[in-house]
Design an enzyme around this catalytic site. Structure first.
Site, short mmCIF file in Angstrom:
data_model
loop_
_atom_site.label_atom_id
_atom_site.label_comp_id
_atom_site.label_asym_id
_atom_site.label_seq_id
_atom_site.Cartn_x
_atom_site.Cartn_y
_atom_site.Cartn_z
N GLN A 163 0.79 -1.23 0.00
CA GLN A 163 0.00 0.00 0.00
C GLN A 163 0.82 1.29 0.00
O GLN A 163 0.43 2.27 -0.62
CB GLN A 163 -0.92 -0.01 1.22
CG GLN A 163 -1.95 1.10 1.25
CD GLN A 163 -3.07 0.76 2.20
OE1 GLN A 163 -3.99 0.03 1.85
NE2 GLN A 163 -3.00 1.26 3.42
N GLU A 205 -3.14 9.59 -0.76
CA GLU A 205 -2.25 10.24 0.20
C GLU A 205 -1.16 11.07 -0.48
O GLU A 205 -0.21 11.49 0.17
CB GLU A 205 -1.64 9.19 1.14
CG GLU A 205 -2.72 8.50 1.96
CD GLU A 205 -2.18 7.49 2.95
OE1 GLU A 205 -0.95 7.27 2.98
OE2 GLU A 205 -2.99 6.91 3.69
N GLU A 287 5.33 -1.96 8.04
CA GLU A 287 4.04 -1.89 8.74
C GLU A 287 3.09 -2.97 8.22
O GLU A 287 3.04 -3.21 7.01
CB GLU A 287 3.44 -0.50 8.52
CG GLU A 287 2.08 -0.27 9.13
CD GLU A 287 1.51 1.08 8.76
OE1 GLU A 287 0.28 1.22 8.73
OE2 GLU A 287 2.30 2.02 8.48
N ASP A 314 -0.43 -1.93 12.77
CA ASP A 314 -1.54 -1.00 12.54
C ASP A 314 -2.84 -1.78 12.70
O ASP A 314 -3.47 -1.74 13.75
CB ASP A 314 -1.41 -0.38 11.15
CG ASP A 314 -2.61 0.49 10.77
OD1 ASP A 314 -3.39 0.85 11.66
OD2 ASP A 314 -2.76 0.82 9.57
N LYS A 339 -3.39 5.75 15.46
CA LYS A 339 -4.46 6.42 14.71
C LYS A 339 -5.62 6.63 15.68
O LYS A 339 -6.29 5.68 16.06
CB LYS A 339 -4.93 5.54 13.53
CG LYS A 339 -3.89 5.35 12.44
CD LYS A 339 -4.41 4.39 11.37
CE LYS A 339 -3.48 4.30 10.18
NZ LYS A 339 -3.92 3.27 9.20
N SER A 369 -6.18 7.88 5.20
CA SER A 369 -6.23 8.24 3.78
C SER A 369 -7.30 9.29 3.49
O SER A 369 -7.18 10.08 2.55
CB SER A 369 -6.45 7.00 2.92
OG SER A 369 -7.59 6.30 3.35
N LYS A 390 3.49 9.62 10.20
CA LYS A 390 3.05 9.32 8.84
C LYS A 390 1.95 10.33 8.50
O LYS A 390 0.90 10.32 9.15
CB LYS A 390 2.46 7.91 8.75
CG LYS A 390 3.46 6.80 8.65
CD LYS A 390 2.75 5.45 8.55
CE LYS A 390 1.89 5.35 7.31
NZ LYS A 390 1.22 4.03 7.18
#
Length: 429
Positions: A163, A205, A287, A314, A339, A369, A390
């Site tokens: 990704q 992104e 990740e 994550d 997050k 995103s 990030k």
């Protein structure tokens, strides 16, 4: 004087054109806080619920009027009159009122919007920037940015299975210089892709989304661009990957289906592939190398690469102390991706960061995103001294807003500011 006197939620639009929740909070002394909630594309199954309306005739079913209604009614009625400085009480009041284990009644998007707006209002009441209010006098570390310059997977319409391919300017002396280095590599990569007839459109992104057929092809372009920009790969600039492997994991067959590369791999074979890539390229962080519940695979990955590569959870941890505690006990991964919309409140987010720190796991503050102009994560990265962030590529204003805020914070801190730099690398590097 920090008693909450009004709360107002509204529906706004994020960077993907989807509705999201924004909340305004006003205190008795007139202090004001506003927060907009981000949204993810590749989401872990263990994340808190992002409440959507489901009405296909409006916003394709993605409206958030139910979450906004909860903010303006049940939540407002419960916390108006409470002191904004009592973050734990406010968050716990909302969580108990919701009454579900995953914030499914009001939605994590409703609860988080209020939680963050309250913190911002309290910071203003104290006359402090958010990073100082949350982090206290110890907050002074500017994070190394993990800049997403090639997008694949769920973030782009191309064959690349992984990704995110990110660059980390660890050799910079400041966040200001890190942004400059990242920008120079980004523009060099654009020229290199264009010269080869590749697409230079960008993904969600802000990274490029060329039609490359393998991770190695993307990494070759990145390493070449770092060099041509005048920097040394593996010295000035390192590379980080987000495989987001839950997205290409076939649970029924227990295999990882890399369709872009035409390969189907077992957990052990995928780990061997990572070992091969880390031997060939200056990769310091991976990740979600394995799927969120592939604990055996994570154990193999940690045993083979954990001493020299940052292994970030994550989907594995979803910023949840229960998931993180379990992972620490199992001895899997060595880093937490943070997050706040995965868990749904500021106090729970900070608890997860503290747990990671106590276990000598690193923490990486992260965007989603689907972002907005809200820059809260920049302040939280400094508040927690986590050392890494990030927040996307070097284009798209919802990404750049965070870099600009970090540069403002660095300027404000002056001589006290410390750029994390090489401290983020594992000792074997």
């Amino acid at each position: 004087m920090t008693a909450i006197v009004s709360i107002h939620g509204r529906q706004v639009v994020d960077s993907r054109g989807n509705p999201t929740v924004e909340v305004d909070v006003t205190l008795e002394d007139g202090s004001f806080g506003r927060a907009a909630v981000p949204s993810g594309a590749s989401t872990g199954v263990h994340e808190a619920v992002e409440l959507r309306d489901g009405d296909k005739t409006r916003w394709g079913g993605k409206g958030v009027t139910k979450a906004v209604h909860a903010v303006n009614n049940e939540i407002a009625n419960a916390i108006i009159g409470l002191e904004a400085e009592d973050q734990e009480l406010i968050d716990q009041t909302m969580i108990k009122l919701d009454g579900t284990p995953n914030k499914g009644k009001f939605g994590a998007n409703a609860i988080l919007g209020v939680s963050l707006a309250v913190a911002k209002a309290a910071a203003e009441a104290r006359g402090l920037p958010l990073y100082r209010y949350v982090g206290g006098t110890a907050a002074h570390v500017l994070p190394v940015p993990m800049m997403n310059i090639v997008n694949g997977g769920m973030h782009a319409d191309n064959p690349i299975d992984f990704q995110e391919f990110m660059i980390a300017p660890v050799g910079a002396s400041s966040i200001n210089e890190a942004v400059r280095i990242g920008t120079e590599v980004f523009h060099t990569l654009k020229k290199e892709l264009s010269a080869k007839g590749m697409n230079t459109n960008v993904g969600d992104e802000g990274g490029f989304a060329p039609s490359l057929d393998s991770a190695s092809s993307a990494l070759d372009f990145i390493v070449d661009s770092i060099s041509k920009a005048g920097y040394k790969p593996g010295e000035d600039v390192f590379i980080a990957l987000d495989a987001a492997s839950s997205e290409f994991y076939n649970k029924d067959q227990n295999i990882y289906d890399l369709k872009g590369e035409g390969r189907k791999l077992t957990s052990a074979q995928l780990v061997d592939y990572y070992v091969e890539l880390c031997g060939k390229y200056p990769i310091y962080s991976i990740e979600d190398g394995l799927a969120e519940d592939d604990f055996e695979g994570w154990k193999i990955l940690t045993e083979k690469l954990g001493d020299k590569v940052q292994l970030v959870g994550d989907d594995l941890f979803v910023t949840n102390v229960k998931r993180l505690s379990d992972g620490i006990e199992r001895g899997i991964a060595n880093s937490l991706l943070v997050k706040f919309n995965q868990i749904g409140s500021l106090s729970e987010t900070l608890a997860a960061v503290n747990m990671a720190n106590d276990a000598s796991y690193t923490a990486v503050m992260s965007h989603r995103s689907g972002e907005t102009e809200d820059t809260t994560i920049a302040d939280l990265a400094v508040a927690t001294n986590c050392g890494q962030i990030k927040t996307g590529s070097l284009c798209r204003s919802e990404r750049i807003a965070k870099y600009n805020q970090l540069m403002r914070i660095e300027e404000e801190l002056g001589s006290v500011a410390k750029y994390a730099g090489r401290s983020v690398l594992r000792k074997a590097k």
